[in-house]
Motif scaffolding. Sequence first.
Motif, PDB file in Angstrom:
ATOM      1  N   GLY A  79       0.839  -1.198   0.000  1.00  0.00           N
ATOM      2  CA  GLY A  79       0.000   0.000   0.000  1.00  0.00           C
ATOM      3  C   GLY A  79       0.868   1.239   0.000  1.00  0.00           C
ATOM      4  N   SER A  80       0.386   2.277  -0.660  1.00  0.00           N
ATOM      5  CA  SER A  80       1.111   3.535  -0.758  1.00  0.00           C
ATOM      6  C   SER A  80       0.092   4.652  -0.594  1.00  0.00           C
ATOM      7  N   PHE A  81       0.278   5.474   0.416  1.00  0.00           N
ATOM      8  CA  PHE A  81      -0.788   6.403   0.797  1.00  0.00           C
ATOM      9  C   PHE A  81      -0.257   7.829   0.946  1.00  0.00           C
ATOM     10  N   LYS A  82      -1.112   8.790   0.645  1.00  0.00           N
ATOM     11  CA  LYS A  82      -0.770  10.186   0.883  1.00  0.00           C
ATOM     12  C   LYS A  82      -0.923  10.527   2.378  1.00  0.00           C
ATOM     13  N   ASP A  83      -1.864   9.866   3.013  1.00  0.00           N
ATOM     14  CA  ASP A  83      -2.118  10.134   4.436  1.00  0.00           C
ATOM     15  C   ASP A  83      -1.506   9.040   5.296  1.00  0.00           C
ATOM     16  N   ARG A  84      -0.755   9.462   6.297  1.00  0.00           N
ATOM     17  CA  ARG A  84      -0.143   8.496   7.193  1.00  0.00           C
ATOM     18  C   ARG A  84      -1.200   7.637   7.904  1.00  0.00           C
ATOM     19  N   SER A  85      -2.346   8.262   8.238  1.00  0.00           N
ATOM     20  CA  SER A  85      -3.372   7.512   8.977  1.00  0.00           C
ATOM     21  C   SER A  85      -3.907   6.334   8.152  1.00  0.00           C
ATOM     22  N   ASN A  86      -3.974   6.515   6.816  1.00  0.00           N
ATOM     23  CA  ASN A  86      -4.422   5.408   5.970  1.00  0.00           C
ATOM     24  C   ASN A  86      -3.392   4.284   5.941  1.00  0.00           C
ATOM     25  N   ALA A  87      -2.114   4.673   5.979  1.00  0.00           N
ATOM     26  CA  ALA A  87      -1.062   3.651   6.020  1.00  0.00           C
ATOM     27  C   ALA A  87      -1.142   2.875   7.329  1.00  0.00           C
ATOM     28  N   GLU A  88      -1.430   3.598   8.406  1.00  0.00           N
ATOM     29  CA  GLU A  88      -1.532   2.932   9.710  1.00  0.00           C
ATOM     30  C   GLU A  88      -2.749   2.004   9.763  1.00  0.00           C
ATOM     31  N   LYS A  89      -3.811   2.435   9.084  1.00  0.00           N
ATOM     32  CA  LYS A  89      -5.008   1.594   9.008  1.00  0.00           C
ATOM     33  C   LYS A  89      -4.673   0.276   8.298  1.00  0.00           C
ATOM     34  N   ARG A  90      -3.914   0.384   7.195  1.00  0.00           N
ATOM     35  CA  ARG A  90      -3.502  -0.802   6.456  1.00  0.00           C
ATOM     36  C   ARG A  90      -2.641  -1.701   7.334  1.00  0.00           C
ATOM     37  N   GLN A  91      -1.745  -1.085   8.123  1.00  0.00           N
ATOM     38  CA  GLN A  91      -0.910  -1.873   9.041  1.00  0.00           C
ATOM     39  C   GLN A  91      -1.772  -2.677  10.003  1.00  0.00           C
ATOM     40  N   GLY A  92      -2.830  -2.039  10.483  1.00  0.00           N
ATOM     41  CA  GLY A  92      -3.746  -2.718  11.403  1.00  0.00           C
ATOM     42  C   GLY A  92      -4.419  -3.913  10.742  1.00  0.00           C
ATOM     43  N   ASP A  93      -4.868  -3.726   9.486  1.00  0.00           N
ATOM     44  CA  ASP A  93      -5.498  -4.828   8.748  1.00  0.00           C
ATOM     45  C   ASP A  93      -4.512  -5.982   8.560  1.00  0.00           C
ATOM     46  N   LEU A  94      -3.268  -5.618   8.246  1.00  0.00           N
ATOM     47  CA  LEU A  94      -2.239  -6.647   8.041  1.00  0.00           C
ATOM     48  C   LEU A  94      -1.960  -7.398   9.332  1.00  0.00           C
ATOM     49  N   LYS A  95      -1.862  -6.641  10.417  1.00  0.00           N
ATOM     50  CA  LYS A  95      -1.582  -7.224  11.733  1.00  0.00           C
ATOM     51  C   LYS A  95      -2.647  -8.260  12.095  1.00  0.00           C
ATOM     52  N   GLN A  96      -3.901  -7.895  11.830  1.00  0.00           N
ATOM     53  CA  GLN A  96      -5.023  -8.812  12.118  1.00  0.00           C
ATOM     54  C   GLN A  96      -4.882 -10.125  11.357  1.00  0.00           C
ATOM     55  N   ASN A  97      -4.200 -10.061  10.211  1.00  0.00           N
ATOM     56  CA  ASN A  97      -3.997 -11.260   9.400  1.00  0.00           C
ATOM     57  C   ASN A  97      -2.640 -11.896   9.642  1.00  0.00           C
ATOM     58  N   GLY A  98      -1.944 -11.416  10.687  1.00  0.00           N
ATOM     59  CA  GLY A  98      -0.680 -12.035  11.077  1.00  0.00           C
ATOM     60  C   GLY A  98       0.552 -11.517  10.360  1.00  0.00           C
ATOM     61  N   PHE A  99       0.445 -10.360   9.682  1.00  0.00           N
ATOM     62  CA  PHE A  99       1.596  -9.803   8.976  1.00  0.00           C
ATOM     63  C   PHE A  99       2.126  -8.563   9.696  1.00  0.00           C
ATOM     64  N   ASP A 100       3.407  -8.623  10.085  1.00  0.00           N
ATOM     65  CA  ASP A 100       4.050  -7.431  10.625  1.00  0.00           C
ATOM     66  C   ASP A 100       4.512  -6.548   9.479  1.00  0.00           C
ATOM     67  N   SER A 101       4.493  -5.254   9.704  1.00  0.00           N
ATOM     68  CA  SER A 101       4.887  -4.335   8.641  1.00  0.00           C
ATOM     69  C   SER A 101       5.497  -3.086   9.245  1.00  0.00           C
ATOM     70  N   PHE A 102       6.124  -2.314   8.383  1.00  0.00           N
ATOM     71  CA  PHE A 102       6.602  -1.002   8.825  1.00  0.00           C
ATOM     72  C   PHE A 102       6.285   0.029   7.754  1.00  0.00           C
ATOM     73  N   ILE A 103       6.308   1.296   8.167  1.00  0.00           N
ATOM     74  CA  ILE A 103       5.995   2.364   7.216  1.00  0.00           C
ATOM     75  C   ILE A 103       7.288   2.994   6.722  1.00  0.00           C
ATOM     76  N   ASP A 104       7.360   3.117   5.415  1.00  0.00           N
ATOM     77  CA  ASP A 104       8.528   3.713   4.775  1.00  0.00           C
ATOM     78  C   ASP A 104       8.078   5.047   4.162  1.00  0.00           C
ATOM     79  N   ILE A 105       8.798   6.091   4.488  1.00  0.00           N
ATOM     80  CA  ILE A 105       8.427   7.393   3.918  1.00  0.00           C
ATOM     81  C   ILE A 105       9.134   7.547   2.579  1.00  0.00           C
ATOM     82  N   TYR A 106       8.329   7.718   1.543  1.00  0.00           N
ATOM     83  CA  TYR A 106       8.826   7.690   0.175  1.00  0.00           C
ATOM     84  C   TYR A 106       8.561   9.040  -0.459  1.00  0.00           C
ATOM     85  N   LYS A 107       9.610   9.651  -0.961  1.00  0.00           N
ATOM     86  CA  LYS A 107       9.447  10.976  -1.598  1.00  0.00           C
ATOM     87  C   LYS A 107       9.612  10.839  -3.098  1.00  0.00           C
ATOM     88  N   LYS A 108       8.683  11.462  -3.818  1.00  0.00           N
ATOM     89  CA  LYS A 108       8.705  11.329  -5.264  1.00  0.00           C
ATOM     90  C   LYS A 108       8.844  12.702  -5.902  1.00  0.00           C
TER      91      LYS A 108
END
Length: 275
Positions: free
Chosen positions: A246-275
């Motif tokens: 997932g790639s999001f403009k809003d950090r909160s949406n990225a965190e929401k995705r992390q939560g969904d992943l966590k519920q399914n047993g996937f650990d993740s981290f957020i990478d700040i990507y500048k384009k």
Amino acid sequence: MFKWFVDPGHGGRDLGAVGNGLQEKNVTLAIAKKIKSIAEREYEGVQVRLSRSSDVYLSLNERTRMANSWGADLFTSVHINAGGGTGFESFIYNGNYSRKVQTDRVRFFVHDEIVNQTGFRDRGKKQANFHVLRETRMTAHLTENGFIDNASDASKLKFDAFLEKIARGHVLGAARAYGWKRKSSGGSSGGSGSSSSGTFYRVITGSFKNRSNAEKRQQELKKAGFDSFLDADKHKGETFYRVVTGSFKDRSNAEKRQGDLKQNGFDSFIDIYKK
Ligand SMILES: [Zn+2]
């Protein structure tokens, strides 16, 4: 190439719902054409095919057969509601099927972005046994964009600029769900406030030296309903394959995705990507 099949409801002798001087078949066609032009103009690697691009009759069978034989990745059927009410609602197939988690996840993004863009009252995310949802062999949803027999909704549907908002909601939602990349040059006609440059918050579900291990992770994610892509990252002379979920403009949406992943047993981290 991501293949998006967009199906403007009704057509020809099938007018769909009518009210306040509008016919559903014309409004759905206008929205679908805008979806195609926005998606192809503003995003990389996205191709949109319409079930019809003129006022012709198509059976439901013909619509799903076309999408299946093209091998579409996503099917969106566009409709206008009627029967007393106001606002927006969307549908996915109500049966048990392997793609259901993924189907619901994509619909989630598309639904919320349409509500976001239009300001329509949110009538909810629904399920039904509709032919076009049941007989398609890919992620599929159907949108009901306002009520043609409601004076207030219909007065909005008469404006091209409002149909543009509906279309943009469809595109932004799909872009967010699949992490599409915006084209870097030109194209943006504005309107949404999102731009092709700036900071993106990317959700990374693993970083691997070995490409096949990264692909294995992608398959596990896919089974759980998460689409991902690989990004090769050079670090101190070594290449790492990052699984981007997932790639999001809003950090909160990225965190929401992390939560969904966590519920399914996937650990993740957020990478700040500048384009
Ligand atoms: Zn309809």
